[in-house]
Motif scaffolding. Structure first.
Motif, PDB file in Angstrom:
ATOM      1  N   GLU A 129       0.866  -1.184   0.000  1.00  0.00           N
ATOM      2  CA  GLU A 129       0.000   0.000   0.000  1.00  0.00           C
ATOM      3  C   GLU A 129       0.897   1.226   0.000  1.00  0.00           C
ATOM      4  OE1 GLU A 129      -3.826   1.848   2.449  1.00  0.00           O
ATOM      5  OE2 GLU A 129      -2.430   0.500   3.469  1.00  0.00           O
ATOM      6  N   VAL A 130       0.509   2.246  -0.762  1.00  0.00           N
ATOM      7  CA  VAL A 130       1.239   3.515  -0.785  1.00  0.00           C
ATOM      8  C   VAL A 130       0.287   4.609  -0.323  1.00  0.00           C
ATOM      9  CG1 VAL A 130       2.574   5.146  -2.177  1.00  0.00           C
ATOM     10  CG2 VAL A 130       2.616   2.703  -2.744  1.00  0.00           C
ATOM     11  N   THR A 131       0.680   5.353   0.689  1.00  0.00           N
ATOM     12  CA  THR A 131      -0.118   6.472   1.171  1.00  0.00           C
ATOM     13  C   THR A 131       0.632   7.777   0.942  1.00  0.00           C
ATOM     14  OG1 THR A 131       0.780   6.166   3.411  1.00  0.00           O
ATOM     15  CG2 THR A 131      -1.331   5.109   2.909  1.00  0.00           C
ATOM     16  N   ALA A 132      -0.109   8.840   0.743  1.00  0.00           N
ATOM     17  CA  ALA A 132       0.479  10.165   0.481  1.00  0.00           C
ATOM     18  C   ALA A 132       0.284  11.076   1.675  1.00  0.00           C
ATOM     19  CB  ALA A 132      -0.155  10.792  -0.761  1.00  0.00           C
ATOM     20  N   ASP A 133       1.330  11.833   1.994  1.00  0.00           N
ATOM     21  CA  ASP A 133       1.331  12.833   3.059  1.00  0.00           C
ATOM     22  C   ASP A 133       0.873  12.285   4.413  1.00  0.00           C
ATOM     23  OD1 ASP A 133       2.310  14.958   1.490  1.00  0.00           O
ATOM     24  OD2 ASP A 133       0.318  15.359   0.694  1.00  0.00           O
ATOM     25  N   PRO A 134       1.447  11.169   4.857  1.00  0.00           N
ATOM     26  CA  PRO A 134       1.121  10.683   6.203  1.00  0.00           C
ATOM     27  C   PRO A 134       1.823  11.534   7.259  1.00  0.00           C
ATOM     28  CG  PRO A 134       2.857   9.354   5.279  1.00  0.00           C
ATOM     29  CD  PRO A 134       2.461  10.335   4.201  1.00  0.00           C
ATOM     30  N   CYS A 137       6.000   7.836   8.396  1.00  0.00           N
ATOM     31  CA  CYS A 137       5.969   6.602   7.618  1.00  0.00           C
ATOM     32  C   CYS A 137       6.333   5.424   8.522  1.00  0.00           C
ATOM     33  CB  CYS A 137       6.896   6.693   6.414  1.00  0.00           C
ATOM     34  SG  CYS A 137       6.682   5.322   5.247  1.00  0.00           S
ATOM     35  N   ASP A 138       5.374   5.055   9.355  1.00  0.00           N
ATOM     36  CA  ASP A 138       5.507   3.896  10.228  1.00  0.00           C
ATOM     37  C   ASP A 138       4.116   3.313  10.430  1.00  0.00           C
ATOM     38  OD1 ASP A 138       4.267   5.681  12.030  1.00  0.00           O
ATOM     39  OD2 ASP A 138       6.180   6.204  12.980  1.00  0.00           O
ATOM     40  N   ALA A 139       3.985   2.336  11.304  1.00  0.00           N
ATOM     41  CA  ALA A 139       2.700   1.653  11.469  1.00  0.00           C
ATOM     42  C   ALA A 139       1.579   2.619  11.855  1.00  0.00           C
ATOM     43  CB  ALA A 139       2.834   0.549  12.515  1.00  0.00           C
ATOM     44  N   ALA A 140       1.869   3.552  12.732  1.00  0.00           N
ATOM     45  CA  ALA A 140       0.833   4.493  13.167  1.00  0.00           C
ATOM     46  C   ALA A 140       0.611   5.593  12.140  1.00  0.00           C
ATOM     47  CB  ALA A 140       1.214   5.091  14.519  1.00  0.00           C
ATOM     48  N   GLY A 141       1.695   6.131  11.619  1.00  0.00           N
ATOM     49  CA  GLY A 141       1.585   7.271  10.716  1.00  0.00           C
ATOM     50  C   GLY A 141       1.000   6.942   9.367  1.00  0.00           C
ATOM     51  N   ALA A 142       1.262   5.750   8.839  1.00  0.00           N
ATOM     52  CA  ALA A 142       0.771   5.389   7.511  1.00  0.00           C
ATOM     53  C   ALA A 142      -0.747   5.461   7.428  1.00  0.00           C
ATOM     54  CB  ALA A 142       1.257   3.988   7.135  1.00  0.00           C
ATOM     55  N   ALA A 143      -1.405   5.187   8.532  1.00  0.00           N
ATOM     56  CA  ALA A 143      -2.869   5.204   8.554  1.00  0.00           C
ATOM     57  C   ALA A 143      -3.432   6.611   8.442  1.00  0.00           C
ATOM     58  CB  ALA A 143      -3.370   4.540   9.836  1.00  0.00           C
ATOM     59  N   THR A 144      -2.601   7.627   8.639  1.00  0.00           N
ATOM     60  CA  THR A 144      -3.091   9.010   8.575  1.00  0.00           C
ATOM     61  C   THR A 144      -3.019   9.589   7.175  1.00  0.00           C
ATOM     62  OG1 THR A 144      -0.907   9.965   9.041  1.00  0.00           O
ATOM     63  CG2 THR A 144      -2.285   9.357  10.934  1.00  0.00           C
ATOM     64  N   GLY A 145      -2.339   8.893   6.261  1.00  0.00           N
ATOM     65  CA  GLY A 145      -2.206   9.393   4.896  1.00  0.00           C
ATOM     66  C   GLY A 145      -3.368   8.951   4.011  1.00  0.00           C
ATOM     67  N   THR A 146      -3.336   9.420   2.766  1.00  0.00           N
ATOM     68  CA  THR A 146      -4.341   9.042   1.765  1.00  0.00           C
ATOM     69  C   THR A 146      -3.799   7.909   0.910  1.00  0.00           C
ATOM     70  OG1 THR A 146      -5.167  11.318   1.649  1.00  0.00           O
ATOM     71  CG2 THR A 146      -5.713   9.859  -0.194  1.00  0.00           C
ATOM     72  N   THR A 147      -4.539   6.809   0.839  1.00  0.00           N
ATOM     73  CA  THR A 147      -4.089   5.686   0.019  1.00  0.00           C
ATOM     74  C   THR A 147      -4.139   6.078  -1.451  1.00  0.00           C
ATOM     75  OG1 THR A 147      -4.867   4.056   1.627  1.00  0.00           O
ATOM     76  CG2 THR A 147      -4.508   3.293  -0.637  1.00  0.00           C
TER      77      THR A 147
END
Length: 210
Positions: A129-134, A137-147
Motif C-alpha cells: 500500500e502507498v499512502t500520500a502525506d502521512p 511513515c511507520d505503522a501508526a503514521g501510515a494510517a493518517t495518509g491518503t491511500t
C-alpha cells in the motif's frame, strides 16, 4: 506639278506618317501604364517556447535527484532483510517538481504509481500500500495518509488508485509530496530463505498550462 510642290507633298506625307507613329508610341506607353499595379506586404513573426517539466525523488526528504530509469532506481530502505509471516515494513519516498519546472503536474490515478518489474518466490506473497502525506511513515503514521496505490501482490501492472497534485515552484523546486510504501508478508504462504525485489514507477504528467 512643280518640283517644289512635289517636295512639299512628300514632306507633308512624311509628317503624317511620323504623327501616326508618334501617336502609336503614345498609345503604347499609355497601355503599359494602365496595366501596371502596386502591391505592399506586412510580415509577422511568432515565437513559441516550450515549458520545462521534470520530477525528482528523495529517500530522505532532503537530497533530491533524478531516477529516470529502472536501472537508476532509488533504493528504498525497508530494513526488510529478515521478514516473517504477517510482518509489515514501511519506508518513505519524497517526490517533487524540480527548480527548472515551469508547469504544474499530477500523479494520475490508474497509471501514476505502478510496478514495472518484480522477481522472487515471494512476489505473490507480499502485498503493498502507498499512502500520500502521512504524519509519519511507520505503522501508526501510515494510517493518517491518503491511500494512492495498493496491490494484493507484487505482480507487474498493479496501478494507483488516486490522483496526487504536484505544484511547480517559482524559480525554486515545487512542494514535496511524501509517499509511504508499506509492504506486508502473507500469513501462511510466505516462503523462507527467499529474496524478492520489486521496482515501482512514479509517473508524473504535466497539466495543461492554458
Amino acid at each position: 506639278m512643280t518640283d517644289a510642290a512635289a517636295a512639299s507633298g512628300k514632306t507633308t506625307a512624311r509628317r503624317r506618317v511620323q504623327a501616326v507613329l508618334a501617336g502609336g508610341l503614345v498609345l503604347g506607353v499609355g497601355a503599359a501604364v494602365t496595366l501596371a499595379s502596386w502591391n505592399d506586404s506586412e510580415f509577422a513573426d511568432g515565437i513559441f517556447g516550450s515549458a520545462a517539466f521534470n520530477l525528482e525523488g528523495s529517500t530522505d526528504g532532503e537530497s533530491y535527484t533524478d531516477h529516470a530509469s529502472a536501472d537508476a532506481a532509488a533504493t528504498l530502505d525497508f530494513s526488510a532483510d529478515n521478514m516473517t509471516p504477517g510482518q509489515t515494513v514501511h519506508t518513505p519516498f519524497w517526490v517533487r517538481l524540480d527548480a527548472d519546472t515551469t508547469v504544474d503536474g499530477t500523479i494520475e490515478a490508474a497509471d501514476g504509481i505502478g510496478i514495472t518489474g518484480s522477481d522472487g518466490t515471494n512476489t505473490a506473497n507480499l502485498s503493498y500500500e502507498v499512502t500520500a502525506d502521512p504524519d509519519s511513515c511507520d505503522a501508526a503514521g501510515a494510517a493518517t495518509g491518503t491511500t494512492v496505490a495498493s496491490g494484493a501482490d507484487l505482480s507487474t501492472g498493479v496501478g494507483s488508485t488516486s490522483t496526487i497534485d504536484l505544484t511547480a515552484g517559482e524559480d525554486a523546486a515545487g512542494t514535496p509530496v511524501q509517499l509511504c510504501f508499506s509492504v506486508t508478508a502473507a500469513e501462511e504462504e510466505f516462503a523462507q530463505g527467499d529474496t524478492t525485489e520489486v521496482t515501482w514507477e512514479v509517473l508524473a504528467t504535466s497539466v495543461d498550462n492554458s
